[in-house]
Write a protein that holds these residues in place. Structure first.
Motif, PDB file in Angstrom:
ATOM      1  N   TRP A  17       0.826  -1.208   0.000  1.00 44.25           N
ATOM      2  CA  TRP A  17       0.000   0.000   0.000  1.00 44.25           C
ATOM      3  C   TRP A  17       0.856   1.252   0.000  1.00 44.25           C
ATOM      4  O   TRP A  17       0.490   2.267  -0.573  1.00 44.25           O
ATOM      5  N   ALA A  18       2.024   1.202   0.635  1.00 44.22           N
ATOM      6  CA  ALA A  18       2.917   2.367   0.661  1.00 44.22           C
ATOM      7  C   ALA A  18       3.472   2.652  -0.732  1.00 44.22           C
ATOM      8  O   ALA A  18       3.549   3.815  -1.149  1.00 44.22           O
ATOM      9  N   GLU A  19       3.838   1.607  -1.451  1.00 44.30           N
ATOM     10  CA  GLU A  19       4.331   1.802  -2.827  1.00 44.30           C
ATOM     11  C   GLU A  19       3.230   2.348  -3.724  1.00 44.30           C
ATOM     12  O   GLU A  19       3.478   3.221  -4.562  1.00 44.30           O
ATOM     13  N   VAL A  22       2.757   6.080  -2.850  1.00 43.29           N
ATOM     14  CA  VAL A  22       3.837   6.905  -3.406  1.00 43.29           C
ATOM     15  C   VAL A  22       3.671   7.064  -4.912  1.00 43.29           C
ATOM     16  O   VAL A  22       3.827   8.162  -5.453  1.00 43.29           O
ATOM     17  N   SER A  23       3.321   5.985  -5.594  1.00 48.87           N
ATOM     18  CA  SER A  23       3.157   6.078  -7.048  1.00 48.87           C
ATOM     19  C   SER A  23       1.978   6.979  -7.408  1.00 48.87           C
ATOM     20  O   SER A  23       2.066   7.780  -8.338  1.00 48.87           O
ATOM     21  N   PHE A  24       0.867   6.885  -6.662  1.00 44.18           N
ATOM     22  CA  PHE A  24      -0.268   7.769  -6.938  1.00 44.18           C
ATOM     23  C   PHE A  24       0.083   9.219  -6.648  1.00 44.18           C
ATOM     24  O   PHE A  24      -0.336  10.123  -7.385  1.00 44.18           O
TER      25      PHE A  24
END
Length: 62
Positions: A17-19, A22-24
């Motif tokens: 969820w953290a990745e 960050v991508s969003f």
């Protein structure tokens, strides 16, 4: 093992969820940065042209 490779998933492991967050955020920041630069450029050009017109009016009136 061969059946896992042919399961149709070519991405490997799922992103956390953290990745994803960050991508969003990065994807969302691009239009904000570009749009902000365009708006600041337009405001700056507008102020610059108005200042030029004021100088010309003062110069011709005197």
């Amino acid at each position: 093992m061969a059946s896992m490779e042919q399961s149709g998933s070519t991405m490997g492991e799922e992103p956390t969820w953290a990745e994803l967050l960050v991508s969003f955020l990065l994807i969302g920041a691009i239009p904000v940065v570009v749009g902000g630069a365009v708006i600041l450029s337009l405001v700056g050009l507008t102020l610059w042209t108005r200042a030029m017109l004021r100088r010309r009016k003062r110069g011709s009136a005197v």
